[in-house]
Design a protein around this motif. Structure first.
Motif, PDB file in Angstrom:
ATOM      1  N   PHE A 114       0.844  -1.192   0.000  1.00 25.57           N
ATOM      2  CA  PHE A 114       0.000   0.000   0.000  1.00 25.57           C
ATOM      3  C   PHE A 114       0.885   1.250   0.000  1.00 25.57           C
ATOM      4  O   PHE A 114       1.879   1.307   0.715  1.00 25.57           O
ATOM      5  CB  PHE A 114      -0.917   0.007   1.224  1.00 25.57           C
ATOM      6  CG  PHE A 114      -2.149   0.832   1.050  1.00 25.57           C
ATOM      7  CD1 PHE A 114      -3.221   0.324   0.336  1.00 25.57           C
ATOM      8  CD2 PHE A 114      -2.231   2.108   1.561  1.00 25.57           C
ATOM      9  CE1 PHE A 114      -4.364   1.077   0.154  1.00 25.57           C
ATOM     10  CE2 PHE A 114      -3.369   2.875   1.382  1.00 25.57           C
ATOM     11  CZ  PHE A 114      -4.448   2.357   0.678  1.00 25.57           C
ATOM     12  N   PRO A 115       0.558   2.242  -0.822  1.00 24.83           N
ATOM     13  CA  PRO A 115       1.404   3.447  -0.867  1.00 24.83           C
ATOM     14  C   PRO A 115       1.469   4.144   0.483  1.00 24.83           C
ATOM     15  O   PRO A 115       0.601   3.955   1.332  1.00 24.83           O
ATOM     16  CB  PRO A 115       0.693   4.334  -1.899  1.00 24.83           C
ATOM     17  CG  PRO A 115      -0.202   3.439  -2.655  1.00 24.83           C
ATOM     18  CD  PRO A 115      -0.568   2.319  -1.737  1.00 24.83           C
ATOM     19  N   ALA A 116       2.523   4.953   0.658  1.00 25.03           N
ATOM     20  CA  ALA A 116       2.740   5.644   1.929  1.00 25.03           C
ATOM     21  C   ALA A 116       1.733   6.774   2.071  1.00 25.03           C
ATOM     22  O   ALA A 116       2.043   7.929   1.802  1.00 25.03           O
ATOM     23  CB  ALA A 116       4.166   6.162   2.002  1.00 25.03           C
ATOM     24  N   VAL A 117       0.516   6.437   2.496  1.00 27.77           N
ATOM     25  CA  VAL A 117      -0.526   7.449   2.617  1.00 27.77           C
ATOM     26  C   VAL A 117      -0.778   7.739   4.088  1.00 27.77           C
ATOM     27  O   VAL A 117      -1.190   6.870   4.839  1.00 27.77           O
ATOM     28  CB  VAL A 117      -1.833   6.966   1.954  1.00 27.77           C
ATOM     29  CG1 VAL A 117      -2.914   8.019   2.122  1.00 27.77           C
ATOM     30  CG2 VAL A 117      -1.599   6.656   0.496  1.00 27.77           C
ATOM     31  N   GLU A 118      -0.469   8.977   4.472  1.00 22.94           N
ATOM     32  CA  GLU A 118      -0.857   9.437   5.803  1.00 22.94           C
ATOM     33  C   GLU A 118      -1.592  10.746   5.618  1.00 22.94           C
ATOM     34  O   GLU A 118      -1.288  11.510   4.710  1.00 22.94           O
ATOM     35  CB  GLU A 118       0.367   9.657   6.691  1.00 22.94           C
ATOM     36  CG  GLU A 118       1.018   8.379   7.130  1.00 22.94           C
ATOM     37  CD  GLU A 118       2.046   8.588   8.223  1.00 22.94           C
ATOM     38  OE1 GLU A 118       2.435   7.590   8.818  1.00 22.94           O
ATOM     39  OE2 GLU A 118       2.461   9.739   8.470  1.00 22.94           O
ATOM     40  N   SER A 141       0.026   5.630   8.414  1.00 28.25           N
ATOM     41  CA  SER A 141      -0.072   4.838   7.193  1.00 28.25           C
ATOM     42  C   SER A 141      -0.635   3.431   7.376  1.00 28.25           C
ATOM     43  O   SER A 141      -1.255   2.929   6.449  1.00 28.25           O
ATOM     44  CB  SER A 141       1.288   4.781   6.501  1.00 28.25           C
ATOM     45  OG  SER A 141       2.312   4.484   7.414  1.00 28.25           O
ATOM     46  N   PRO A 142      -0.460   2.731   8.513  1.00 30.81           N
ATOM     47  CA  PRO A 142      -1.064   1.381   8.568  1.00 30.81           C
ATOM     48  C   PRO A 142      -2.587   1.387   8.623  1.00 30.81           C
ATOM     49  O   PRO A 142      -3.197   0.334   8.486  1.00 30.81           O
ATOM     50  CB  PRO A 142      -0.491   0.780   9.865  1.00 30.81           C
ATOM     51  CG  PRO A 142       0.700   1.586  10.170  1.00 30.81           C
ATOM     52  CD  PRO A 142       0.390   2.968   9.670  1.00 30.81           C
TER      53      PRO A 142
END
Lengths: 499, 284
Positions: free
Chosen positions: A312-316, A326-327
């Motif tokens: 999964f892309p680093a989305v925060e 991100s998790p």
């Protein structure tokens, strides 16, 4: 002779106190369908039996404590080192307790068989439409046991306090932390403090040996009671319909056959337990917060979540200035949505097919191409995510950079399941239109066009497939509007509410 | 007794006999020693013998059917359902009449249910509240840097291209304060503004816990001067303030400002530049 006398005496004794002769007689005459796929659930049940038996043995030797202890057992490289009591007792029960390693490995293997059998069992239920009315209750209880099974397996896997499972706990604590607003509370509740905490192992232990197994046992009781009350569904065949069950009687044939299956399951479990090493925690070493194994994989049944975490892309993002780390999306929201979708599937399926009848005869999977496509999508999606959770192992063997595999898998898990679903749909439709063919005897010309002229314009979800000529009785197929719809007749003499 | 049947019975008997022998073998192996393979073999053959015996028995000696059992419809006839409904909701039944006691009962049960949740709070270990515990580490100005055996570290202890895991003095091995000490060429460093004096002779120090899921970022790629997390393959640029360059991590590893104490050992010149490890619900 003695046996007969004993049976008659005990039956008489019971009946004189409970008056259950009629019920017992009916129970013994209960008919079970003869099909090997009906044994999948039994394999899960018998694995659970093995889990309880071997697990009880282990509890006598395992010490769920993080207290320091100097290891002094039979595994020489570890002797004299200070490790946690949990780790030391796990190594001791493997090396110094007679038959301990056999029981520990059989326990781990039966957990894997338990989860695996449930998954295959669920696939059979899904693809044959066995979850339809009136069997929604057992879809829900079965699914809950599956989720609980994964949870208790993860907890049990973490108990040895070894380096590998410690990394898994570390990731689990990060997933718990990532929940918006309450994450830190949730994590502290389950782990007993900031990770790594001394309270974590005792807490997981009570979940693993008491709370979750009791829940599973209770649900198992409901699951079996419902199946006894409702009787099994059956595959379509001449002479089988919604008003009967065709097969073998519980006593004697089916009962003895099921005993054979129980013994076979136990044979396989103890065979694996004796001969195939699993989770040698003395090789991984004790858990140290600053150390980690490489590669690090969870047990396979959680690989789909770990695979999603990896690719999964680093989305925060921030909500009211607060961090949502991100998790959260891949580790909390995605599994939650996926499991929720499974819970509501019987009702989604009802909506899509417009089929609200009670069913005692199973669908041939081919007769529901859209359902086959949905199932094929889900299975291939999860399998690819499991593959993605091994990207470091794949990289090691193929010499492809792991980051390249990670990026490629982002596209693969989106594209490939859709392709698989399309292929499955096409094949199922071709098989439906050519009921006498199998996957092996299907020819390309069968794929290109449906034999029937009625092609529903809005996709086939609403379309009831043409029935095989020898199929169940009492069901008509008539076209209604632009999509053919089922019309039940004589199915339920007194059709009541819809659910 | 007919021939085939007698033969079938013999097969079943042989299978059970094998099971008995194997079970005795298991017991003997247990007494003689602790060989996992032999013990497993004993149980494997014992249960396999039983399985084969039962399977043959069911297949060759028992009625094969198929038998047909009728199903009753899975719904009661309408009058029965109506009778149930009226039985349940009679006029004097607790659900329909007596509104005031019913409401107070609902209230009592609701409050009791909520009150019963309060002891859950006991499960949260005593200590600081989670947010404070997560943000706090023992690192602060003047704390000496020690290795995993608790020995103070001097700048010369880390060779060119080397990497050492260090801890705050007195807390070697502690979970959230592990720091990686890495020596790079000072000329290559491109740290964020304001961190120019956080290094000592090209020694940089970052939290070892990945900002994605908290695994120790244990793999140092010397050629590219990057840190790789073995759990989910997040990649951090050591020269550029440990900002994430690939993988699922979104925040840089917190940095520890380094200095040299009066006795020549490394010390922290402040706390970590942020909470170490995985993210959580907090103001940023």
């Amino acid at each position: 002779m003695i046996t007969r006398w004993l049976v008659r005496r005990s039956m008489g004794w019971l009946d004189a106190r409970l008056r259950i002769a009629p019920q017992l007689r009916l129970a013994l005459a209960k008919v079970f369908p003869d099909h090997w796929t009906f044994m999948l659930g039994e394999i899960a049940l018998y694995s659970f039996v093995a889990l309880v038996a071997t697990g009880v043995f282990l509890t006598f030797f395992y010490d769920a404590s993080m207290a320091d202890r100097v290891y002094s057992g039979g595994y020489a490289p570890l002797r004299g080192t200070t490790v946690s009591a949990a780790y030391a007792s796990t190594v001791e029960l493997s090396w110094d307790v007679r038959a301990g390693l056999l029981m520990r490995q059989a326990h781990h293997w039966s957990a894997l068989f338990f989860i695996g059998a449930i998954i295959v069992h669920m696939c059979r239920i899904f693809f044959t439409g066995a979850f339809r009315k009136p069997r929604e209750i057992n879809w829900l209880t079965g699914l809950t046991m599956f989720v609980l099974g994964m949870a208790t397996s993860f907890a049990g896997y973490s108990l040895p306090d070894d380096l590998l499972s410690g990394s898994g706990l570390r990731v689990a604590s990060a997933i718990a932390l990532s929940i918006p607003v309450v994450g830190p509370w949730v994590q502290f509740l389950f782990f007993g403090g900031e990770f790594p905490a001394d309270l974590t192992i005792p807490r997981l232990y009570i979940l693993h040996v008491l709370i979750i197994p009791v829940l599973i046992a209770a649900l198992l009781g409901v699951h079996l009671a419902v199946i006894i009350r409702q009787k099994h569904a059956q595959f379509p065949a001449p002479g089988r319909n919604d008003h009967n069950v065709v097969g073998s009687k519980l006593w004697p044939t089916y009962g003895i056959r099921s005993l054979a299956l129980l013994c076979a399951v136990l044979a396989v479990i103890f065979g694996f337990g004796g001969f195939v090493q699993i989770n040698p925690v003395w090789v991984w070493g004790p858990y140290e917060p600053a150390a980690v194994t490489a590669p690090a994989q969870p047990d396979w049944y959680l690989g789909w979540v770990d695979g999603m975490l990896r690719i999964f892309p680093a989305v925060e993002f921030r909500v009211f200035g607060y961090l949502v780390p991100s998790p959260f999306l891949p580790g909390v929201l995605f599994p939650a949505i996926f499991i929720l979708l499974m819970y509501v599937w019987p009702w989604v399926d009802r909506r899509l097919t417009g089929d609200r009848d009670r069913h005692q005869v199973l669908d041939r999977p081919r007769n529901r191409p859209a359902r086959v496509a949905a199932g094929a999508w889900a299975v291939s999606f999860l399998a690819l995510l499991l593959g993605a959770s091994s990207n470091d192992v794949v990289a090691r063997f193929t010499q492809i950079p792991v980051l390249g595999i990670m990026r490629a898998m982002r596209a693969v898990v989106i594209v490939v399941p859709l392709v698989v679903a399309a292929v499955a749909y096409t094949l199922a439709r071709a098989l439906r239109d050519n009921p006498d063919r199998t996957l092996l005897t299907l020819r390309p010309r069968h794929l290109v066009r449906a034999r029937r002229a009625i092609v529903p314009p809005r996709g086939d979800e609403g379309g009831r497939p043409p029935e095989p000529p020898h199929d169940r009785s009492g069901r008509l197929v008539v076209p209604v509007g632009d999509a053919p719809k089922p019309v039940a007749s004589g199915d339920a003499p007194d059709e009541g509410g819809r659910s | 007794m007919t021939g085939p049947r007698r033969r079938a019975e013999r097969h079943v008997a042989v299978a059970f006999g094998v099971a008995a022998l194997a079970a005795a073998f298991f017991a003997a192996m247990y007494v003689l020693g602790d060989d996992t393979q032999l013990l497993g073999l004993g149980l494997l053959v014992a249960f396999a013998g039983l399985a084969v015996g039962f399977a043959l028995w069911a297949r060759t000696l028992l009625p094969q059917g198929p038998f047909v059992e009728e199903r009753e419809p899975m719904i009661s006839p309408l009058p029965e359902r109506r009778a149930l409904a009226s039985e349940f909701a009679r006029d004097e039944a607790p659900l329909t009449r007596t509104a005031l006691p019913r409401r107070m009962l609902t209230l009592a049960l609701g409050v009791l249910g909520l009150a019963a949740l309060f002891p859950v709070r006991s499960l949260l270990a005593r200590g600081p509240n989670p947010w404070r515990a997560l943000a706090a580490t023992p690192w602060r100005a003047g704390v000496r840097v020690v290795n995993d055996r608790g020995r103070p570290v001097r700048p010369g202890d880390v060779a060119e291209g080397g990497v050492v895991t260090v801890f705050p003095e007195g807390r070697a091995g502690i979970g959230d304060a592990a720091v990686l000490l890495i020596r790079v060429d000072p000329a290559d460093l491109e740290l964020p503004p304001g961190r120019g004096n956080w290094t000592v002779d090209g020694l940089v120090a970052y939290s070892k816990l990945c900002t994605h899921a908290g695994c120790p970022v244990g793999l140092y790629v010397k050629q590219t001067r990057q840190l790789l997390c073995p759990c989910h393959q997040s990649l951090f640029d050591v020269l550029g303030g440990a900002r994430p360059v690939a993988g699922p991590a979104a925040r840089p590893l917190p940095q520890l400002p380094l200095g040299v104490g009066a006795d020549g050992t490394l010390v922290a010149r402040g706390g970590l530049s942020g909470p170490p490890g995985p993210g959580y619900w907090r103001k940023t």
